[in-house]
Design a protein around this motif. Structure first.
Motif, PDB file in Angstrom:
ATOM      1  N   ASP A  13       6.948  -6.050 -12.779  1.00 20.41           N
ATOM      2  CA  ASP A  13       8.179  -6.004 -13.565  1.00 20.41           C
ATOM      3  C   ASP A  13       9.211  -5.087 -12.895  1.00 20.41           C
ATOM      4  OD1 ASP A  13       9.936  -6.054 -15.687  1.00 20.41           O
ATOM      5  OD2 ASP A  13       8.559  -5.142 -17.118  1.00 20.41           O
ATOM      6  N   ALA A  14      10.467  -5.427 -12.757  1.00 21.40           N
ATOM      7  CA  ALA A  14      10.994  -6.719 -13.110  1.00 21.40           C
ATOM      8  C   ALA A  14      11.290  -7.548 -11.848  1.00 21.40           C
ATOM      9  CB  ALA A  14      12.308  -6.534 -13.878  1.00 21.40           C
ATOM     10  N   MET A  15      11.777  -6.882 -10.804  1.00 28.64           N
ATOM     11  CA  MET A  15      12.251  -7.672  -9.670  1.00 28.64           C
ATOM     12  C   MET A  15      11.105  -8.303  -8.876  1.00 28.64           C
ATOM     13  SD  MET A  15      15.316  -7.458 -10.353  1.00 28.64           S
ATOM     14  CE  MET A  15      16.152  -8.240  -8.998  1.00 28.64           C
ATOM     15  N   GLY A  16       9.903  -7.793  -9.043  1.00 26.86           N
ATOM     16  CA  GLY A  16       8.756  -8.403  -8.379  1.00 26.86           C
ATOM     17  C   GLY A  16       8.501  -9.827  -8.867  1.00 26.86           C
ATOM     18  N   ARG A  52       3.697  -5.533 -16.436  1.00 24.53           N
ATOM     19  CA  ARG A  52       4.952  -5.157 -17.087  1.00 24.53           C
ATOM     20  C   ARG A  52       5.127  -3.655 -17.189  1.00 24.53           C
ATOM     21  NH1 ARG A  52       7.790  -8.991 -20.480  1.00 24.53           N
ATOM     22  NH2 ARG A  52       9.364  -7.755 -19.402  1.00 24.53           N
ATOM     23  N   LYS A  53       6.356  -3.251 -17.229  1.00 26.80           N
ATOM     24  CA  LYS A  53       6.633  -1.869 -17.605  1.00 26.80           C
ATOM     25  C   LYS A  53       6.289  -1.743 -19.087  1.00 26.80           C
ATOM     26  CE  LYS A  53       8.706  -1.015 -13.532  1.00 26.80           C
ATOM     27  NZ  LYS A  53       9.965  -1.519 -13.035  1.00 26.80           N
ATOM     28  N   ALA A  54       6.027  -0.526 -19.535  1.00 28.88           N
ATOM     29  CA  ALA A  54       5.452  -0.326 -20.879  1.00 28.88           C
ATOM     30  C   ALA A  54       6.308  -0.916 -22.001  1.00 28.88           C
ATOM     31  CB  ALA A  54       5.280   1.163 -21.110  1.00 28.88           C
ATOM     32  N   VAL A 110       3.854   7.746 -11.127  1.00 29.10           N
ATOM     33  CA  VAL A 110       5.162   8.354 -10.870  1.00 29.10           C
ATOM     34  C   VAL A 110       5.781   7.582  -9.715  1.00 29.10           C
ATOM     35  CG1 VAL A 110       6.364  10.451 -10.136  1.00 29.10           C
ATOM     36  CG2 VAL A 110       4.376  10.628 -11.651  1.00 29.10           C
ATOM     37  N   ASP A 111       7.045   7.139  -9.878  1.00 28.27           N
ATOM     38  CA  ASP A 111       7.688   6.390  -8.798  1.00 28.27           C
ATOM     39  C   ASP A 111       8.766   7.222  -8.102  1.00 28.27           C
ATOM     40  OD1 ASP A 111       9.872   6.435 -10.444  1.00 28.27           O
ATOM     41  OD2 ASP A 111       9.953   4.262 -10.779  1.00 28.27           O
ATOM     42  N   TYR A 112       9.608   6.580  -7.323  1.00 32.07           N
ATOM     43  CA  TYR A 112      10.630   7.280  -6.522  1.00 32.07           C
ATOM     44  C   TYR A 112      11.583   8.131  -7.362  1.00 32.07           C
ATOM     45  CZ  TYR A 112      13.770   3.639  -8.199  1.00 32.07           C
ATOM     46  OH  TYR A 112      14.499   2.817  -9.015  1.00 32.07           O
ATOM     47  N   SER A 113      11.683   7.823  -8.650  1.00 35.86           N
ATOM     48  CA  SER A 113      12.598   8.582  -9.515  1.00 35.86           C
ATOM     49  C   SER A 113      12.010   9.938  -9.891  1.00 35.86           C
ATOM     50  CB  SER A 113      12.889   7.779 -10.785  1.00 35.86           C
ATOM     51  OG  SER A 113      11.724   7.759 -11.612  1.00 35.86           O
ATOM     52  N   VAL A 125       2.660  -8.710  -5.584  1.00 31.38           N
ATOM     53  CA  VAL A 125       4.010  -8.826  -5.048  1.00 31.38           C
ATOM     54  C   VAL A 125       4.952  -7.883  -5.793  1.00 31.38           C
ATOM     55  CG1 VAL A 125       5.924 -10.417  -4.615  1.00 31.38           C
ATOM     56  CG2 VAL A 125       3.582 -11.275  -4.586  1.00 31.38           C
ATOM     57  N   ASP A 126       5.748  -7.146  -5.043  1.00 30.97           N
ATOM     58  CA  ASP A 126       6.834  -6.390  -5.668  1.00 30.97           C
ATOM     59  C   ASP A 126       8.038  -6.438  -4.738  1.00 30.97           C
ATOM     60  OD1 ASP A 126       8.271  -4.923  -7.484  1.00 30.97           O
ATOM     61  OD2 ASP A 126       7.029  -3.124  -7.369  1.00 30.97           O
ATOM     62  N   GLN A 127       9.174  -6.020  -5.279  1.00 30.10           N
ATOM     63  CA  GLN A 127      10.394  -6.056  -4.470  1.00 30.10           C
ATOM     64  C   GLN A 127      10.357  -5.018  -3.352  1.00 30.10           C
ATOM     65  OE1 GLN A 127      14.682  -6.613  -5.854  1.00 30.10           O
ATOM     66  NE2 GLN A 127      14.368  -4.440  -6.170  1.00 30.10           N
ATOM     67  N   TRP A 128       9.766  -3.826  -3.656  1.00 30.63           N
ATOM     68  CA  TRP A 128       9.927  -2.709  -2.721  1.00 30.63           C
ATOM     69  C   TRP A 128       8.783  -1.737  -2.905  1.00 30.63           C
ATOM     70  CZ3 TRP A 128      14.249  -3.213   0.270  1.00 30.63           C
ATOM     71  CH2 TRP A 128      14.547  -2.156   1.149  1.00 30.63           C
ATOM     72  N   ILE A 129       8.359  -1.071  -1.836  1.00 34.77           N
ATOM     73  CA  ILE A 129       7.416   0.047  -1.965  1.00 34.77           C
ATOM     74  C   ILE A 129       8.074   1.252  -1.304  1.00 34.77           C
ATOM     75  CG2 ILE A 129       5.148   0.942  -1.343  1.00 34.77           C
ATOM     76  CD1 ILE A 129       4.046  -1.884  -1.493  1.00 34.77           C
ATOM     77  N   GLU A 130       8.448   2.224  -2.114  1.00 37.88           N
ATOM     78  CA  GLU A 130       9.079   3.442  -1.572  1.00 37.88           C
ATOM     79  C   GLU A 130       8.047   4.568  -1.515  1.00 37.88           C
ATOM     80  OE1 GLU A 130      13.030   4.495  -2.889  1.00 37.88           O
ATOM     81  OE2 GLU A 130      12.663   6.615  -2.480  1.00 37.88           O
ATOM     82  N   THR A 131       7.700   5.175  -2.648  1.00 38.73           N
ATOM     83  CA  THR A 131       6.632   6.195  -2.638  1.00 38.73           C
ATOM     84  C   THR A 131       5.257   5.555  -2.720  1.00 38.73           C
ATOM     85  OG1 THR A 131       6.519   6.410  -5.032  1.00 38.73           O
ATOM     86  CG2 THR A 131       8.127   7.798  -3.892  1.00 38.73           C
ATOM     87  N   GLY A 132       5.219   4.307  -3.185  1.00 35.72           N
ATOM     88  CA  GLY A 132       3.939   3.622  -3.362  1.00 35.72           C
ATOM     89  C   GLY A 132       3.306   3.853  -4.728  1.00 35.72           C
ATOM     90  N   GLY A 133       3.917   4.703  -5.548  1.00 31.22           N
ATOM     91  CA  GLY A 133       3.326   5.016  -6.856  1.00 31.22           C
ATOM     92  C   GLY A 133       3.146   3.785  -7.735  1.00 31.22           C
ATOM     93  N   THR A 134       4.152   2.927  -7.748  1.00 28.90           N
ATOM     94  CA  THR A 134       4.086   1.737  -8.608  1.00 28.90           C
ATOM     95  C   THR A 134       2.990   0.788  -8.121  1.00 28.90           C
ATOM     96  OG1 THR A 134       6.479   1.947  -8.883  1.00 28.90           O
ATOM     97  CG2 THR A 134       5.471  -0.127  -9.603  1.00 28.90           C
ATOM     98  N   MET A 135       2.958   0.534  -6.806  1.00 27.29           N
ATOM     99  CA  MET A 135       1.964  -0.404  -6.275  1.00 27.29           C
ATOM    100  C   MET A 135       0.549   0.150  -6.444  1.00 27.29           C
ATOM    101  SD  MET A 135       1.372  -3.361  -5.137  1.00 27.29           S
ATOM    102  CE  MET A 135       2.942  -4.105  -4.692  1.00 27.29           C
TER     103      MET A 135
HETATM  104  O1  PRP Z   1       7.200   2.810  -4.502  1.00 26.03           O
HETATM  105  P1  PRP Z   1       7.825   3.384  -5.716  1.00 26.03           P
HETATM  106  O2  PRP Z   1       8.489   4.705  -5.479  1.00 26.03           O
HETATM  107  O3  PRP Z   1       6.845   3.440  -6.858  1.00 26.03           O
HETATM  108  O4  PRP Z   1       9.010   2.427  -6.156  1.00 26.03           O
HETATM  109  C1  PRP Z   1       8.874   1.049  -6.153  1.00 26.03           C
HETATM  110  C2  PRP Z   1       9.256   0.423  -7.455  1.00 26.03           C
HETATM  111  O5  PRP Z   1      10.580   0.759  -7.830  1.00 26.03           O
HETATM  112  C3  PRP Z   1      11.371  -0.420  -8.002  1.00 26.03           C
HETATM  113  O6  PRP Z   1      11.383  -0.847  -9.315  1.00 26.03           O
HETATM  114  P2  PRP Z   1      12.380  -0.261 -10.385  1.00 26.03           P
HETATM  115  O7  PRP Z   1      11.615   0.642 -11.310  1.00 26.03           O
HETATM  116  O8  PRP Z   1      13.583   0.352  -9.741  1.00 26.03           O
HETATM  117  O9  PRP Z   1      12.749  -1.521 -11.259  1.00 26.03           O
HETATM  118  P3  PRP Z   1      13.155  -3.033 -10.886  1.00 26.03           P
HETATM  119  O10 PRP Z   1      11.976  -3.711 -10.272  1.00 26.03           O
HETATM  120  O11 PRP Z   1      13.471  -3.626 -12.194  1.00 26.03           O
HETATM  121  O12 PRP Z   1      14.355  -2.938  -9.957  1.00 26.03           O
HETATM  122  C4  PRP Z   1      10.668  -1.437  -7.122  1.00 26.03           C
HETATM  123  O13 PRP Z   1      10.967  -2.756  -7.462  1.00 26.03           O
HETATM  124  C5  PRP Z   1       9.217  -1.076  -7.321  1.00 26.03           C
HETATM  125  O14 PRP Z   1       8.672  -1.649  -8.487  1.00 26.03           O
END
Ligand code: PRP
Ligand code: ADE
Length: 222
Positions: free
Chosen positions: A75-78, A107-109, A122-125, A147-157
């Motif tokens: 969720d969501a862009m993935g 899904r997000k909570a 904990v994610d990039y924020s 599948v996700d849109q992006w992996i920055e810190t990797g916390g979400t994945m």
């Molecule tokens: O690697 P991380 O630091 O954990 O960050 C990656 C996550 O952050 C973004 O989602 P975001 O919460 O911005 O929401 P979105 O998918 O709705 O854009 C991105 O799509 C990943 O799900």
């Protein structure tokens, strides 16, 4: 030349151009809204039909010979990058259905009205968040492409991987437009077969959170 990163216009027709590897990454928009947002907006590339097709094609290349039972998107862009095997991206759910593959949303909570398993992360924020997944879909041994849109810190994945593996699912691979060379990004790469869209010559730009294409980026006037 591949290092030349042209300013790509959203409505430019590139279907007949010779396209360089990752050309569509120049469509992504820089963050203009400050530190509460991710450092760029990849979703602008989804608006361009050829860009979306090429991006998904590139993401799936490494998994062509892997057997996958289920695609799991975060969720969501993935959700957008659910692979449209063999067909147009705009009908990805229909294609998954025709191929006999399902799509499971992590899904997000607070969205699912059924029994769920959850996982904090904990994610990039820097904020603590919660992912949820329904409990009636992943069975032991099920082979999953995450599948996700992006992996920055990797916390979400990492949280998504835990949700899958704690239910016995097998993570066949992880796909994202970019897997940054963060500690968490490397953790994912070292343990799982991965794909992203970033050519080697551009990787340092992604890791430093500034793309050369930003210098030439023009927001269209209304
Ligand atoms: O690697 P991380 O630091 O954990 O960050 C990656 C996550 O952050 C973004 O989602 P975001 O919460 O911005 O929401 P979105 O998918 O709705 O854009 C991105 O799509 C990943 O799900
Ligand atoms: N959508 C995104 N774009 C860029 N960096 C990110 N980090 C986490 N999500 C991101």
């Amino acid at each position: 030349m591949p290092g030349d990163n042209p300013c790509v216009c959203l409505h430019q027709d590139r279907t007949t151009d010779k396209r360089s590897q990752g050309w569509y990454l120049a469509l992504m928009a820089p963050n203009e809204r400050g530190p509460n947002y991710a450092w760029l907006d990849p979703s602008r590339l989804y608006c361009h039909q050829q860009a979306l097709q090429d991006c998904i094609h590139d993401l799936l290349q490494p998994f062509k010979t892997d057997y996958i039972d289920l695609v799991v998107g975060i969720d969501a862009m993935g959700f957008i990058l659910e692979p449209p095997w063999r067909q147009s991206p705009s009908v990805c759910a229909a294609i998954a259905s025709r191929l006999g593959k399902g799509f499971l949303a992590i899904r997000k909570a607070g969205h699912l009205c059924v029994e769920t398993k959850d996982q904090t992360y904990v994610d990039y924020s820097g904020r603590e968040k919660l992912l949820e997944v329904r409990t009636d879909t992943i069975t032991p041994g099920l082979r999953i492409l995450l599948v996700d849109q992006w992996i920055e810190t990797g916390g979400t994945m990492q949280a998504a991987i835990k949700l899958v593996e704690n239910q016995g699912g097998v993570v066949v691979g992880v796909a994202a437009i970019c897997i940054e060379d963060s500690i968490g990004g490397k953790w994912v790469r070292e343990r799982y077969k991965c794909s992203d869209c970033v050519p080697d010559h551009m990787r340092s730009q992604f890791n430093s959170h500034f793309l050369e294409s930003f210098k030439r980026f023009e927001t269209p006037q209304p």
